[in-house]
Every structure is written in structure tokens, then in C-alpha cells.
Design a protein around this motif. Structure first.
Motif, PDB file in Angstrom:
ATOM      1  N   PHE A  88     -32.206  -6.391 -17.353  1.00  0.00           N
ATOM      2  CA  PHE A  88     -30.912  -5.976 -17.022  1.00  0.00           C
ATOM      3  C   PHE A  88     -30.079  -7.643 -16.698  1.00  0.00           C
ATOM      4  O   PHE A  88     -30.160  -8.024 -15.702  1.00  0.00           O
ATOM      5  CB  PHE A  88     -30.749  -5.130 -15.878  1.00  0.00           C
ATOM      6  CG  PHE A  88     -29.274  -4.852 -15.498  1.00  0.00           C
ATOM      7  CD1 PHE A  88     -28.362  -5.227 -16.336  1.00  0.00           C
ATOM      8  CD2 PHE A  88     -29.099  -4.282 -14.350  1.00  0.00           C
ATOM      9  CE1 PHE A  88     -27.016  -4.936 -15.858  1.00  0.00           C
ATOM     10  CE2 PHE A  88     -27.798  -3.972 -13.710  1.00  0.00           C
ATOM     11  CZ  PHE A  88     -26.752  -4.275 -14.710  1.00  0.00           C
ATOM     12  N   GLU A  89     -29.497  -8.381 -17.782  1.00  0.00           N
ATOM     13  CA  GLU A  89     -29.115  -9.562 -17.312  1.00  0.00           C
ATOM     14  C   GLU A  89     -27.681  -9.518 -17.065  1.00  0.00           C
ATOM     15  O   GLU A  89     -27.010  -8.352 -17.472  1.00  0.00           O
ATOM     16  CB  GLU A  89     -29.230 -10.441 -18.596  1.00  0.00           C
ATOM     17  CG  GLU A  89     -30.837 -10.730 -18.984  1.00  0.00           C
ATOM     18  CD  GLU A  89     -31.554 -11.846 -17.751  1.00  0.00           C
ATOM     19  OE1 GLU A  89     -30.581 -12.576 -17.387  1.00  0.00           O
ATOM     20  OE2 GLU A  89     -32.575 -11.499 -17.774  1.00  0.00           O
ATOM     21  N   PRO A  90     -26.949 -10.620 -16.535  1.00  0.00           N
ATOM     22  CA  PRO A  90     -25.610 -10.401 -16.433  1.00  0.00           C
ATOM     23  C   PRO A  90     -24.767 -10.185 -17.593  1.00  0.00           C
ATOM     24  O   PRO A  90     -25.213 -10.524 -18.833  1.00  0.00           O
ATOM     25  CB  PRO A  90     -25.286 -11.803 -16.056  1.00  0.00           C
ATOM     26  CG  PRO A  90     -26.446 -12.265 -15.428  1.00  0.00           C
ATOM     27  CD  PRO A  90     -27.592 -11.635 -16.369  1.00  0.00           C
ATOM     28  N   ILE A  91     -23.695  -9.461 -17.778  1.00  0.00           N
ATOM     29  CA  ILE A  91     -22.967  -8.899 -18.986  1.00  0.00           C
ATOM     30  C   ILE A  91     -21.600  -9.507 -18.849  1.00  0.00           C
ATOM     31  O   ILE A  91     -20.970  -9.412 -17.990  1.00  0.00           O
ATOM     32  CB  ILE A  91     -23.052  -7.527 -19.104  1.00  0.00           C
ATOM     33  CG1 ILE A  91     -24.325  -6.832 -18.939  1.00  0.00           C
ATOM     34  CG2 ILE A  91     -22.201  -6.775 -20.214  1.00  0.00           C
ATOM     35  CD1 ILE A  91     -24.482  -5.376 -19.000  1.00  0.00           C
ATOM     36  N   GLU A  92     -21.297 -10.146 -20.045  1.00  0.00           N
ATOM     37  CA  GLU A  92     -20.104 -10.570 -20.340  1.00  0.00           C
ATOM     38  C   GLU A  92     -19.073  -9.662 -20.814  1.00  0.00           C
ATOM     39  O   GLU A  92     -19.158  -9.179 -22.011  1.00  0.00           O
ATOM     40  CB  GLU A  92     -19.905 -12.073 -21.110  1.00  0.00           C
ATOM     41  CG  GLU A  92     -20.814 -13.146 -20.426  1.00  0.00           C
ATOM     42  CD  GLU A  92     -20.386 -13.601 -19.310  1.00  0.00           C
ATOM     43  OE1 GLU A  92     -19.264 -13.733 -19.117  1.00  0.00           O
ATOM     44  OE2 GLU A  92     -21.151 -14.234 -18.359  1.00  0.00           O
ATOM     45  N   ILE A  93     -18.287  -8.955 -20.084  1.00  0.00           N
ATOM     46  CA  ILE A  93     -17.243  -8.039 -20.631  1.00  0.00           C
ATOM     47  C   ILE A  93     -16.031  -8.556 -21.280  1.00  0.00           C
ATOM     48  O   ILE A  93     -15.647  -8.054 -22.403  1.00  0.00           O
ATOM     49  CB  ILE A  93     -16.776  -7.141 -19.345  1.00  0.00           C
ATOM     50  CG1 ILE A  93     -17.823  -6.504 -18.956  1.00  0.00           C
ATOM     51  CG2 ILE A  93     -16.034  -5.860 -20.080  1.00  0.00           C
ATOM     52  CD1 ILE A  93     -18.789  -5.454 -19.378  1.00  0.00           C
ATOM     53  N   SER A  94     -15.521  -9.385 -20.696  1.00  0.00           N
ATOM     54  CA  SER A  94     -14.473 -10.589 -21.710  1.00  0.00           C
ATOM     55  C   SER A  94     -14.459 -11.914 -20.904  1.00  0.00           C
ATOM     56  O   SER A  94     -15.349 -12.082 -20.067  1.00  0.00           O
ATOM     57  CB  SER A  94     -13.049  -9.801 -21.218  1.00  0.00           C
ATOM     58  OG  SER A  94     -12.665  -9.861 -19.958  1.00  0.00           O
ATOM     59  N   LYS A  95     -13.423 -12.732 -21.255  1.00  0.00           N
ATOM     60  CA  LYS A  95     -13.411 -13.927 -20.553  1.00  0.00           C
ATOM     61  C   LYS A  95     -13.107 -14.089 -19.316  1.00  0.00           C
ATOM     62  O   LYS A  95     -13.256 -15.002 -18.642  1.00  0.00           O
ATOM     63  CB  LYS A  95     -12.446 -14.781 -21.479  1.00  0.00           C
ATOM     64  CG  LYS A  95     -11.022 -14.626 -21.429  1.00  0.00           C
ATOM     65  CD  LYS A  95     -10.135 -15.325 -22.352  1.00  0.00           C
ATOM     66  CE  LYS A  95      -8.785 -14.984 -22.235  1.00  0.00           C
ATOM     67  NZ  LYS A  95      -7.775 -15.722 -22.898  1.00  0.00           N
TER      68      LYS A  95
ATOM     69  N   ILE B 232     -20.277  -8.541 -15.311  1.00  0.00           N
ATOM     70  CA  ILE B 232     -20.965  -7.864 -14.440  1.00  0.00           C
ATOM     71  C   ILE B 232     -22.439  -8.585 -14.166  1.00  0.00           C
ATOM     72  O   ILE B 232     -23.048  -9.035 -14.985  1.00  0.00           O
ATOM     73  CB  ILE B 232     -21.318  -6.543 -15.244  1.00  0.00           C
ATOM     74  CG1 ILE B 232     -20.028  -5.648 -15.203  1.00  0.00           C
ATOM     75  CG2 ILE B 232     -22.207  -5.504 -14.506  1.00  0.00           C
ATOM     76  CD1 ILE B 232     -20.165  -4.488 -16.379  1.00  0.00           C
ATOM     77  N   ILE B 233     -22.778  -8.721 -12.849  1.00  0.00           N
ATOM     78  CA  ILE B 233     -23.927  -9.402 -12.342  1.00  0.00           C
ATOM     79  C   ILE B 233     -24.815  -8.499 -11.622  1.00  0.00           C
ATOM     80  O   ILE B 233     -24.497  -7.799 -10.768  1.00  0.00           O
ATOM     81  CB  ILE B 233     -23.416 -10.556 -11.440  1.00  0.00           C
ATOM     82  CG1 ILE B 233     -22.589 -11.414 -12.272  1.00  0.00           C
ATOM     83  CG2 ILE B 233     -24.606 -11.295 -11.166  1.00  0.00           C
ATOM     84  CD1 ILE B 233     -21.865 -12.751 -11.504  1.00  0.00           C
ATOM     85  N   PRO B 234     -25.983  -8.210 -12.189  1.00  0.00           N
ATOM     86  CA  PRO B 234     -27.008  -7.492 -11.242  1.00  0.00           C
ATOM     87  C   PRO B 234     -27.278  -8.349  -9.991  1.00  0.00           C
ATOM     88  O   PRO B 234     -27.111  -9.348 -10.063  1.00  0.00           O
ATOM     89  CB  PRO B 234     -28.236  -7.518 -12.161  1.00  0.00           C
ATOM     90  CG  PRO B 234     -27.883  -7.927 -13.677  1.00  0.00           C
ATOM     91  CD  PRO B 234     -26.629  -8.891 -13.377  1.00  0.00           C
ATOM     92  N   THR B 235     -27.565  -7.494  -8.933  1.00  0.00           N
ATOM     93  CA  THR B 235     -27.546  -8.040  -7.471  1.00  0.00           C
ATOM     94  C   THR B 235     -28.655  -8.998  -7.412  1.00  0.00           C
ATOM     95  O   THR B 235     -28.664 -10.089  -6.944  1.00  0.00           O
ATOM     96  CB  THR B 235     -27.895  -6.964  -6.381  1.00  0.00           C
ATOM     97  OG1 THR B 235     -29.154  -6.340  -7.013  1.00  0.00           O
ATOM     98  CG2 THR B 235     -26.689  -5.887  -6.391  1.00  0.00           C
TER      99      THR B 235
END
Length: 315
Positions: free
Chosen positions: A111-118, A122-125
Motif C-alpha cells: 500500500f504505497e502513496p496514491i496520486e489521485i490528481s495533481k 492519499i498517504i498511508p499512515t
């Protein structure tokens, strides 16, 4: 082991009684020409109908090595299937040793950080660091716990993109707005709404684990002054006269069918309703179901999933 539909579910439950730590059912034909897609949505199956699993199911179970006796397990399984299902065919067994690992660390590594848009991330704790606060993006710090919602599913992306779209809409016409996230899971959408400027956000879920996870994530993201999370029963008792500027429901098509009158009743005049968890093939049906309440249209589609939205006209 591979089993026909009618025996798979009951045996899966029985394996836990035999001593398995866990047991799950999968499609034995997955990846072959015989694979048949299933979208087991709640309520799609009638009470008197047999379980709608795959034609051939594969059961995977996990055991502690020191407690596992393969021959005893086979005997227990054969005896149970013969007595309860009169099942006499051969069953394939495959036994593998699973090396001991740090399972928490392994799960987190997936579960890595997810880039939704520029503008949204979303960053896991476990990846979040204080210096990340200097980042100009809107950041959602997330620990899904046992709740649905890591931010990786296409429907979550679609709903977050819709919230960004509405944020730009409200920037042009400033307005303090209230948001309901019905079926909030880990709280992603409600937290995003709060960070996008909503004054009051309510998250609701039927799953107690989701309520717990969402409350934790609300605190992690420092939006507790804006966002509250309730179990669905608690919300139902206190929401009789409450309406919202934005109502989000990222669940599944069948609950959306059943909840149409209730969800529509929670939208203020000139407010927005957004629905997701809908397959692209279900778009026309869902639009038709909601047509007595408001006119829905497609906001966007991604990987076979769709997000619909509509504006509640003045009555």
C-alpha cells in the motif's frame, strides 16, 4: 481443493471447525476460457435460491503447521462432503508451506502513496512524515484498518475527482456546504470533502469496523471539528429532518437501487447527489431508478466503473 458450487460454502465454514485459521472461496476457472464474472452484490440473491458462486470453486485454507495432519484433514473433508452433499468425486489437494513473515510489514509494503490528481494524494499512515505537510497537495492520511477503502479502487478515484470538480464549482460561487458520505468505509471521501472546504461532514457506515477506522482517520487528518462518523442505525435515528448540499454514496448498485428514495430525500434543493460503485453496464438502469427524484448523468467512467451525479431542482 476444487469443488462444485453447492458444496463450497458449507465446507469453507466447516474447515474452521476442523482447525483452519482461515478459509476462502475463489473461482477455480479464473484465467481460463471457462471463467464467468461474478459481482456478488448484497440482495441480488433471493433467500430460497442456492448460493450464486462459480461453477467450480477453489477453497484455500491456512493452518498452523504443528496442528496440521494432511490425512486427518482429508478424512474429515471427505466424511463431511459424503454425509452432507453425498459427494463422492475425487478432490484435488495442494499443500504448500508458507514461510513465517512480518505480515503487517508485508501488507503495508503493498500500500504505497496514491496520486489521485495533481492536487490530491492519499498517504498511508506508515509512509507519512511531517515534512510531507510542506507539500502543496491536499493530502489524506489513511489507515484503512479492517474497513473497505484504501483509495486504490476506481470508484474511489471517480468520487474524489467529483469532489475536486465541486470544489472548483464552489470557488466560483462561494458557499458553506454540508456533505454526507453514505457508506463511508475508511472515511476517504468525507475527509477529502472536509479538506476541500466543507463546513460539516457526516460519514455513515453499516460496518462497525468501518466506523472505527473512519473515526481514527478523521483524527489523523485533523478534521474532527468538521467531520462526525456514525453507524447507520444511529444516523437513521437522528437524521429525519437533516439535508445536505452534497450526498455521496460509493457502495454497490443493488443497495443504490434500494436506497434511492432515502438518499434523494437527504439532498437539499440545488444540492448534488453522486453515486458510484456502479458498473458501466448498470448506468442506464440506475439513472432510470433515480429519475423520479432527480436527473442523473455520467460524471466519468474508469476501468468499467462509473460515477453518476445529479442536481436536486427546487420544488
Amino acid at each position: 481443493m476444487n469443488l462444485p458450487n453447492e458444496a463450497a460454502e458449507s465446507l469453507c465454514d466447516k474447515l474452521l471447525e476442523f482447525g483452519a485459521i482461515s478459509a476462502s472461496i475463489e473461482d477455480a476457472d479464473a484465467g481460463t476460457a471457462a471463467e464467468v464474472p461474478q459481482f456478488g452484490e448484497p440482495g441480488m440473491q433471493k433467500a430460497d435460491e442456492p448460493l450464486n458462486l462459480w461453477k467450480n470453486s477453489k477453497i484455500t485454507s491456512l493452518w498452523f503447521a504443528e496442528d496440521f495432519d494432511l490425512q486427518q484433514a482429508k478424512n474429515n473433508i471427505f466424511d463431511y462432503l459424503k454425509k452432507t452433499h453425498n459427494f463422492k468425486k475425487n478432490i484435488e489437494f495442494l499443500v504448500e508451506n508458507v514461510a513465517e513473515q512480518n505480515w503487517v510489514e508485508l501488507t503495508q509494503s503493498q500500500f504505497e502513496p496514491i496520486e489521485i490528481s495533481k492536487n490530491l494524494q492519499i498517504i498511508p499512515t506508515w509512509h507519512y512524515q511531517k515534512q510531507s505537510q510542506q507539500n502543496s497537495k491536499v493530502q489524506i492520511i489513511l489507515d484503512p484498518g479492517m474497513a473497505f477503502g484504501t483509495g486504490s479502487h476506481p470508484t474511489t478515484h471517480l468520487c474524489l475527482n467529483f469532489l475536486e470538480y465541486l470544489q472548483k464549482f464552489h470557488e466560483k460561487s462561494p458557499k458553506i456546504f454540508d456533505v454526507l458520505d453514505y457508506g463511508c468505509g475508511s472515511g476517504i471521501l468525507g475527509i477529502a470533502a472536509a479538506k476541500f472546504g466543507a463546513k460539516n461532514v457526516v460519514g455513515v457506515d453499516i460496518d462497525k469496523n468501518a466506523v472505527k477506522a473512519a473515526k481514527f482517520n478523521v483524527e489523523q487528518n485533523s478534521v474532527a471539528e468538521k467531520m462526525q462518523v456514525f453507524a447507520v442505525d444511529e444516523f437513521s435515528q437522528n437524521s429525519q429532518s437533516q439535508k445536505f448540499d452534497i450526498v455521496l454514496a460509493n457502495i454497490l448498485a443493488n443497495p443504490l437501487r434500494l436506497l434511492a428514495p432515502m438518499l434523494a430525500s437527504l439532498v437539499k434543493n440545488d444540492g448534488f447527489l453522486a453515486l458510484s460503485g456502479i458498473l458501466s453496464s448498470q448506468i442506464e438502469e440506475i439513472i432510470e431508478i433515480y429519475s423520479p427524484y432527480l436527473k442523473m448523468q455520467v460524471f466519468a467512467e474508469k476501468d468499467g466503473w462509473a460515477c453518476l451525479f445529479g442536481c436536486m431542482e427546487q420544488k
